[in-house]
Design a protein around this motif. Structure first.
Motif, mmCIF file in Angstrom:
data_model
loop_
_atom_site.group_PDB
_atom_site.id
_atom_site.type_symbol
_atom_site.label_atom_id
_atom_site.label_comp_id
_atom_site.label_asym_id
_atom_site.label_seq_id
_atom_site.Cartn_x
_atom_site.Cartn_y
_atom_site.Cartn_z
ATOM 1 N N CYS A 182 0.652 -0.671 0.111
ATOM 2 C CA CYS A 182 -0.028 -0.202 -0.032
ATOM 3 C C CYS A 182 0.566 1.177 0.228
ATOM 4 N N SER A 183 1.832 0.945 1.056
ATOM 5 C CA SER A 183 2.941 2.263 0.874
ATOM 6 C C SER A 183 3.686 3.112 -0.252
ATOM 7 N N SER A 184 3.812 1.527 -0.804
ATOM 8 C CA SER A 184 4.875 2.053 -2.465
ATOM 9 C C SER A 184 3.747 2.602 -3.448
ATOM 10 N N LEU A 185 2.510 1.989 -3.811
ATOM 11 C CA LEU A 185 1.819 2.725 -4.852
ATOM 12 C C LEU A 185 0.656 3.637 -3.895
ATOM 13 N N GLY A 186 0.573 4.513 -2.545
ATOM 14 C CA GLY A 186 0.313 5.436 -2.440
ATOM 15 C C GLY A 186 -1.189 5.386 -2.187
ATOM 16 N N ALA A 187 -1.966 3.901 -2.098
ATOM 17 C CA ALA A 187 -2.790 3.527 -2.090
ATOM 18 C C ALA A 187 -3.045 2.817 -0.248
ATOM 19 N N THR A 188 -4.712 2.587 -0.437
ATOM 20 C CA THR A 188 -5.249 1.781 0.870
ATOM 21 C C THR A 188 -5.432 0.579 0.982
ATOM 22 N N ARG A 189 -5.650 0.101 1.866
ATOM 23 C CA ARG A 189 -6.059 -1.303 1.507
ATOM 24 C C ARG A 189 -6.828 -1.656 0.857
ATOM 25 N N GLU A 190 -8.255 -0.597 0.893
ATOM 26 C CA GLU A 190 -9.674 -0.804 -0.190
ATOM 27 C C GLU A 190 -8.913 -0.553 -1.201
ATOM 28 N N GLN A 191 -8.626 0.530 -1.253
ATOM 29 C CA GLN A 191 -8.467 0.469 -2.721
ATOM 30 C C GLN A 191 -8.137 -0.689 -3.832
ATOM 31 N N LEU A 192 -6.781 -1.337 -3.182
ATOM 32 C CA LEU A 192 -6.377 -2.471 -3.460
ATOM 33 C C LEU A 192 -7.234 -3.140 -3.984
ATOM 34 N N GLY A 193 -8.071 -3.670 -2.983
ATOM 35 C CA GLY A 193 -8.841 -4.327 -2.733
ATOM 36 C C GLY A 193 -8.748 -5.949 -1.360
ATOM 37 N N LEU A 194 -7.464 -5.307 -0.534
ATOM 38 C CA LEU A 194 -8.245 -5.921 0.253
ATOM 39 C C LEU A 194 -8.184 -5.751 1.241
ATOM 40 N N ALA A 195 -8.968 -6.575 1.967
ATOM 41 C CA ALA A 195 -10.079 -6.828 3.027
ATOM 42 C C ALA A 195 -8.949 -6.362 4.304
ATOM 43 N N SER A 196 -9.969 -5.627 5.170
ATOM 44 C CA SER A 196 -9.333 -5.119 6.931
ATOM 45 C C SER A 196 -9.416 -6.649 7.091
ATOM 46 N N GLY A 197 -8.231 -7.006 8.246
ATOM 47 C CA GLY A 197 -8.241 -8.343 9.197
ATOM 48 C C GLY A 197 -6.742 -8.656 8.942
ATOM 49 N N PRO A 198 -7.517 -9.949 9.361
ATOM 50 C CA PRO A 198 -6.163 -10.839 9.060
ATOM 51 C C PRO A 198 -6.068 -12.050 7.578
ATOM 52 N N LEU A 338 12.349 5.908 -13.036
ATOM 53 C CA LEU A 338 11.095 4.572 -12.958
ATOM 54 C C LEU A 338 10.553 4.650 -11.331
ATOM 55 N N GLU A 339 12.263 4.679 -10.699
ATOM 56 C CA GLU A 339 12.268 4.198 -9.597
ATOM 57 C C GLU A 339 12.039 5.537 -8.903
ATOM 58 N N GLN A 340 12.122 6.943 -9.458
ATOM 59 C CA GLN A 340 11.889 8.592 -9.545
ATOM 60 C C GLN A 340 10.546 8.309 -9.761
ATOM 61 N N ASP A 341 10.362 7.976 -9.886
ATOM 62 C CA ASP A 341 8.663 8.156 -10.672
ATOM 63 C C ASP A 341 7.446 7.688 -10.218
ATOM 64 N N LEU A 342 8.069 6.482 -9.209
ATOM 65 C CA LEU A 342 7.491 6.043 -8.651
ATOM 66 C C LEU A 342 7.788 6.438 -7.426
ATOM 67 N N ARG A 343 8.326 6.635 -6.578
ATOM 68 C CA ARG A 343 8.775 7.815 -5.226
ATOM 69 C C ARG A 343 7.963 9.542 -5.481
ATOM 70 N N ASP A 344 7.941 9.491 -6.585
ATOM 71 C CA ASP A 344 6.639 10.714 -6.911
ATOM 72 C C ASP A 344 5.093 10.345 -7.382
ATOM 73 N N LEU A 345 5.251 9.277 -7.784
ATOM 74 C CA LEU A 345 3.403 9.039 -7.864
ATOM 75 C C LEU A 345 3.163 8.459 -5.882
ATOM 76 N N ALA A 346 3.959 7.540 -5.657
ATOM 77 C CA ALA A 346 3.266 7.193 -4.021
ATOM 78 C C ALA A 346 3.568 8.661 -2.972
ATOM 79 N N LYS A 347 3.921 9.730 -3.244
ATOM 80 C CA LYS A 347 3.616 10.841 -2.158
ATOM 81 C C LYS A 347 2.073 11.302 -1.875
ATOM 82 N N LEU A 348 1.347 11.021 -3.282
ATOM 83 C CA LEU A 348 0.340 11.786 -2.840
ATOM 84 C C LEU A 348 -0.613 10.090 -3.405
ATOM 85 N N PRO A 349 -1.958 10.613 -2.709
ATOM 86 C CA PRO A 349 -2.483 9.768 -2.593
ATOM 87 C C PRO A 349 -3.817 9.125 -4.135
#
Length: 483
Positions: A182-198, A338-349
């Motif tokens: 989630c942190s690498s993509l700047g996304a929440t679990r819900e946005q990725l489709g990962l359920a909360s909990g185990p 690409l790594e710089q692009d990914l860091r820049d993208l992940a700074k924004l939700p």
């Protein structure tokens, strides 16, 4: 390929310990850190085990090594020595690695001089086959059984709407792995489709333990072949001590339960790992005991394979397409950008699905470039990668009405199940699909999985579609030995 029609079947067994001595530096350990390891002791023995089958003038040799991988050129060197010293045709020799991550891997940079331990290992493998040739005994009966090992293993690929979460590690770490994605993509679990909990893995696992037993005079066990589809990564050189991981535990139990010598064939475990709590030898023993319970069920359900027990082998070098090649300089520059692009993208939700898809594509290309820059020249020479195709060795063996199909790739569970079901439809009484066998070419995901991405597709140089080509070729080879 001619199958014997008259002579009786005999087998011989041989085994040699292949424990690298303490202080030996191993150039690469597939141990989570993927770095060099200096051996500091051992928990149990690692082995080269060999079964030689003889029927008339036909001989087959099946060898199992408690190591992670054997590169193609190294496999060819070992086979040439076996052919020279044991008079077994190269097409009739099978060299299977258990894919154990807690002993020597033969991968090292091309052009580097062979280590003294590598040469010793070659000789030990040949010795195991040679001794098997010297002690051939008639087979009175062949028996076969399967048993489910249930939830011991899990499929590490959690497929999400726009990405894949790779659960590579001990079970208590799974939620942390999801959070890092989630942190690498700047996304929440819900946005990725990962359920909360185990997190609960629920994708395909081939949970069938396969057991093949050869008996001699008085129906005493001469040898057994046992197979399960699961990465041996429970220990992973955690304390710099070698061990055979759960396959070693399973083989030991097979020998105690049935007698004779047993060897292990790694099934289709490209996307499957054991559930373990921490990388310790105590966990190796616990996981091994769980597989052992399935072994005991199979041993209690063994059924005779009707004769006559013909044997045969067929082998083919199959050309597989590679991903487009780029020089190391181009790869390095592309990765930095690409790594710089990914860091820049992940700074924004992440704003939505299209945004996540864009970030996932960058994430995947970064993963591929990192792997190739660090490990590509350990598996395939850079000069070879400039080609559009590469050759891999595929093989089919027949022992009675049991089929053994081999691939040098790390085959996914779904492919193994597909081949086993096909073999049953063709009338075979049992089917083993042995991965990491006769060389090594990394992962070979089905096309749909290759297109989803994740660790395995980002690691391999094989192009999407090679898995389906492999399946077709293996089925054709099976037809040759079924005649």
């Amino acid at each position: 390929m001619a199958v014997q029609q008259e002579a009786s079947l005999s087998i011989g067994i041989g085994a040699e310990r292949i424990n690298p001595p303490s202080g030996v530096p191993l150039p690469l350990a597939y141990s989570g850190g993927f770095g060099p390891v200096v051996v500091d002791g051992r928990h149990d023995d690692c082995w080269a085990r060999a079964i030689v089958f003889e029927q008339g003038e036909t001989r087959l040799a099946v060898v199992s090594l408690d190591i992670c991988t054997m590169r193609n050129d190294q496999y060819q060197e070992v086979v040439s020595r076996i052919t020279e010293h044991c008079q077994i045709p190269a097409s009739n020799v099978t060299i299977a690695c258990t894919h154990n991550h807690s002993n020597n891997s033969l991968l090292k940079p091309f052009g580097a001089p062979p280590s003294p331990w590598q040469e010793i290992l070659y000789d030990l493998v040949v010795s195991a086959v040679y001794h098997a040739c010297q002690g051939l005994e008639p087979v009175s009966r062949i028996r076969y059984a399967t048993a489910s090992y249930g939830s011991v293993a899990y499929n590490r690929r959690i497929v999400l709407p726009d990405s894949v979460c790779m659960l590579i590690g001990a079970e208590p770490r799974w939620n942390g792995i999801a959070e890092r994605l989630c942190s690498s993509l700047g996304a929440t679990r819900e946005q990725l489709g990962l359920a909360s909990g185990p997190i609960i893995p629920d994708r395909i696992v081939d949970d069938q333990l396969r057991l093949l037993v050869f008996e001699g005079a008085g129906n005493a066990t001469l040898a057994s072949i046992v197979s399960a589809a699961c990465h041996p990564v429970t220990h992973s050189f955690n304390d710099r001590h070698t061990c055979a991981d759960f396959p070693g535990q399973l083989v030991d139990l097979t020998e105690r339960e049935l007698g004779g010598m047993a060897l292990f064939l790694q099934g289709c475990s490209g996307d499957v790992r054991p559930r373990y709590r921490e990388p310790t030898y105590a966990e190796v023993q616990r996981v091994g005991a769980q597989f052992g319970r399935a072994l005991q069920k199979a041993a209690g359900n063994l059924q005779g394979i009707a004769g006559p027990h013909f044997i045969g082998a067929a082998m083919q070098q199959v050309e597989m397409p590679l991903k487009p090649y780029q020089s190391r300089g181009v790869q390095q520059a592309r990765l930095a950008s690409l790594e710089q692009d990914l860091r820049d993208l992940a700074k924004l939700p992440a704003r939505g699905r299209e945004d996540i898809q864009e970030r996932w594509a960058v994430y995947q290309e970064c993963a591929f470039l990192r792997y190739q820059l660090k490990w590509g020249d350990l598996e395939t020479p850079q000069t070879d990668l400039k080609r559009e195709r590469t050759g891999i060795t595929l093989q089919a063996l027949r022992v009675g009405d049991i089929l053994v199909l081999t691939s040098p790739a790390e085959v996914f569970a779904a492919t193994g199940i597909e081949l086993a079901n096909w073999a049953e439809e063709q009338g075979w009484q049992g089917c083993f699909v042995s991965s990491c066998t006769n060389g090594y070419v990394n992962y070979i995901p089905p096309r749909a999985e290759a297109e989803r991405g994740g660790y395995e597709p980002s690691s391999t140089m094989l192009a999407p579609g090679t898995c389906e080509q492999m399946v077709t070729s293996l089925q054709a080879l099976a037809g040759q030995v079924s005649a």
